[in-house]
Design an enzyme around this catalytic site. Structure first.
Site, short mmCIF file in Angstrom:
data_model
loop_
_atom_site.label_atom_id
_atom_site.label_comp_id
_atom_site.label_asym_id
_atom_site.label_seq_id
_atom_site.Cartn_x
_atom_site.Cartn_y
_atom_site.Cartn_z
N LYS A 1 5.80 7.93 -3.97
CA LYS A 1 5.96 7.03 -2.84
C LYS A 1 6.65 5.76 -3.31
O LYS A 1 6.03 4.88 -3.92
CB LYS A 1 4.61 6.64 -2.21
CG LYS A 1 4.79 5.81 -0.92
CD LYS A 1 3.59 4.96 -0.58
CE LYS A 1 3.64 3.58 -1.18
NZ LYS A 1 4.74 2.72 -0.63
N GLY B 1 6.67 5.84 2.87
CA GLY B 1 5.59 5.30 3.68
C GLY B 1 5.03 4.02 3.11
O GLY B 1 5.53 3.49 2.11
N ASP B 2 3.98 3.52 3.74
CA ASP B 2 3.36 2.28 3.30
C ASP B 2 2.07 2.57 2.53
O ASP B 2 1.65 3.72 2.37
CB ASP B 2 3.11 1.35 4.49
CG ASP B 2 2.25 1.99 5.58
OD1 ASP B 2 1.55 2.99 5.30
OD2 ASP B 2 2.26 1.48 6.72
N GLY C 1 -0.92 4.15 4.71
CA GLY C 1 -0.66 5.49 5.22
C GLY C 1 -0.42 6.53 4.16
O GLY C 1 -0.84 7.69 4.29
N GLY D 1 0.06 5.50 0.28
CA GLY D 1 -0.48 5.11 -1.02
C GLY D 1 -1.95 5.44 -1.16
O GLY D 1 -2.39 5.99 -2.18
N GLU E 1 0.36 -0.86 -14.02
CA GLU E 1 1.14 -1.99 -14.54
C GLU E 1 1.17 -3.01 -13.42
O GLU E 1 1.79 -2.78 -12.38
CB GLU E 1 2.54 -1.54 -14.97
CG GLU E 1 3.29 -2.60 -15.76
CD GLU E 1 4.24 -3.40 -14.90
OE1 GLU E 1 3.88 -4.54 -14.53
OE2 GLU E 1 5.33 -2.90 -14.59
N CYS F 1 7.66 -8.92 -13.07
CA CYS F 1 6.25 -9.14 -13.39
C CYS F 1 6.07 -9.74 -14.78
O CYS F 1 5.05 -10.39 -15.05
CB CYS F 1 5.48 -7.83 -13.26
SG CYS F 1 6.27 -6.44 -14.07
N GLU G 1 0.60 -15.90 -9.63
CA GLU G 1 1.91 -15.27 -9.81
C GLU G 1 2.76 -15.57 -8.59
O GLU G 1 2.45 -15.15 -7.48
CB GLU G 1 1.76 -13.76 -9.99
CG GLU G 1 3.07 -13.06 -10.29
CD GLU G 1 2.92 -11.57 -10.52
OE1 GLU G 1 3.64 -11.03 -11.36
OE2 GLU G 1 2.08 -10.95 -9.84
#
Length: 480
Positions: free
Chosen positions: A171, A202-203, A206, A208, A246, A280, A379
């Site tokens: 995804k 997808g998001d 939904g 993940g 990560e 990151c 962050e």
């Protein structure tokens, strides 16, 4: 206008299992719709996971040579689509065309090439007396990847998974989904067997969450925010699957009080502004000798103000940040820095002059920052540098480690021996000395709340392997 309204499951492009729900993809440079994707559901993840499970039975039994042949074809097809991928990266997340061409697309290719080289000699088994130690593919893998370096973060998972005999469900970020879709086309053109690689757009809620919790998925590799990583781990816990993460970072950059100070400061500013600060591992906290703060401020100001910001399809060095949500978050944190008393060296709230549309942020530098300030702790994920002062190297190390994160750290020192000693004291998964370049064979991952597990090179292979011990495999030695 791109329209990607199907998913790649079991070697074919298929419509969503449920009624079509389309999501607009926004070009961050123009704030206009540049494409649409279908949003997947748990039912789509289930189809993909079951296809991957079926394919695992045969794919896991392939030989090293068979996998090398297919990965070679993947490399060829990736090279053919290099230009398409570069255009997609710029369009979906705003990376300048030059950055897409020299870094965003090449790093994905680099992970694939590195995995091919590692696979050629990787030891999947060894004999220890009468016991055989075997490293076998873990099974079906679920990959949830972010938008900031999309090809890097997809390929550093997909390539070692393919190499070790795993199958997968990917995804990509719904914010930057185009590159994932093109990658599925690459895998199909390369003849990757049906079910080995599956893509469901997808998001998080939904798709993940469904990947994280699915009983047919044996491990999840997630790259993204620490907050989302915690949710992935919670969803994965009932099925006791392996979780590799990560996550976020607030990396220190210790600049030593020596002749190389000016060079180190300039390099640090340039590094944080790369990719609009959306990395990151960016060196967002610069630690400098308190007695040379004014000198540092002058160098940092000049370095930041040289950076050109504008249309990513032009000659600008820095494009927009990815979307309105990120833009608003960064603006809020810049204002927090001002309100909490940090010295605004350059930049600040609002768009750069002459840019009235697009999610552009001013390259911003704060000085005289203290560790209790919001901009020193959170962050920001934007082109914002915080400069903190220290009195001694020992204090610099203490400040550097004073964070819940531990993804990366940086040291700038003319004295290499001193730099090495500082590096040994920093609690981070990767330390870069004096502007060291990237190394795709070096492990990448974090300490503390920056995650667990390691990616890249041979270290990445181990994330996708189970270890089996076969006792009595070899006959015992004959009596003297």
């Amino acid at each position: 206008m791109r329209e990607y309204l199907t998913f790649y499951i079991d070697g074919a492009w298929v419509a969503p299992a449920e009624a079509l729900r389309a999501l607009d993809v926004i070009n961050p440079a123009t704030e206009e719709v540049c494409g649409k994707i279908a949003l997947g559901s748990a039912a789509d993840v289930d189809r993909a996971a079951r296809a991957a499970r079926r394919a695992f039975e045969s794919w896991s039994q392939t030989t090293r040579e068979e996998r090398l042949e297919i990965m070679g074809r993947m490399l060829t097809e990736y090279q053919k689509r290099f230009g398409d991928l570069a255009t997609a990266v710029t369009e979906e997340m705003g990376a300048p065309a030059s950055l897409a061409q020299r870094a965003q697309v090449p790093i994905g290719l680099g992970h694939l090439a590195t995995a091919i080289e590692v696979l050629k000699t990787f030891a999947f088994e060894e004999l220890r007396g009468p016991t055989k130690i075997v490293r076998e593919p873990i099974g079906v893998c679920g990959f949830i990847t972010p938008w900031n370096w999309p090809l890097n973060q997809i390929m550093c998972k997909v390539a070692p998974a393919i190499a070790t005999g795993c199958t997968m469900v990917l995804k990509p970020s719904e914010v930057a989904p185009f590159t994932g879709q093109i990658l599925a086309e690459i895998m199909h053109a390369a003849g990757v067997p049906a079910g080995v690689f599956n893509l469901v757009q997808g998001d998080g809620p939904g798709v993940g969450a469904a990947i994280s919790s699915h009983p047919e998925i044996d491990m999840v590799s997630f790259t993204g925010s620490t907050r989302a990583g915690i949710e992935v781990a919670k969803a994965a816990a009932p099925t006791v699957k392996r979780v590799s993460q990560e996550l976020g970072g607030k990396s220190p950059n210790i600049v030593v009080n020596d002749a190389a100070l000016g060079e180190g400061v300039g390099r640090g500013v340039a590094t944080i502004m790369t990719n609009s600060g959306q990395s990151c591992n960016a060196p967002t906290r610069m630690l400098v000798p308190q007695g040379r703060m004014e000198e540092v401020i002058a160098v940092a100001k000049a370095s930041a103000e040289k950076i050109t910001v504008g249309d990513p399809n032009g000659n600008s060095e820095m494009g927009p940040v990815v979307n309105q949500l990120q833009f608003d978050k960064i603006q809020k944190l810049i204002q927090a820095g001002i309100d909490e008393g940090a010295t605004l060296v350059t930049g600040g709230v609002g768009r750069p002059d002459g840019l009235d549309k697009g999610y552009y942020v001013k390259p911003t530098v704060f000085a005289n920052v203290t560790s209790d300030m919001t901009i020193a702790k959170e962050e920001i994920f934007g082109p914002v540098l915080s400069i903190l002062g220290y009195e001694t190297v020992e204090q610099a190390i203490e400040i550097g480690n004073d964070t819940e994160y531990g993804l990366a750290a940086y040291v700038q020192a003319a004295d290499l021996d001193l730099a090495q000693k500082i590096a040994s004291r920093l609690r981070a998964g990767q330390v870069l000395i004096n502007g060291a370049g990237g190394d795709l064979t070096a492990p990448f991952g974090g300490y503390k709340m920056s995650g667990n597990g390691r990616e890249w090179g041979d270290y990445g292979f181990h994330e996708f392997l189970e270890t089996k011990a076969v006792l009595g495999y070899a006959p015992p030695p004959a009596n003297g």
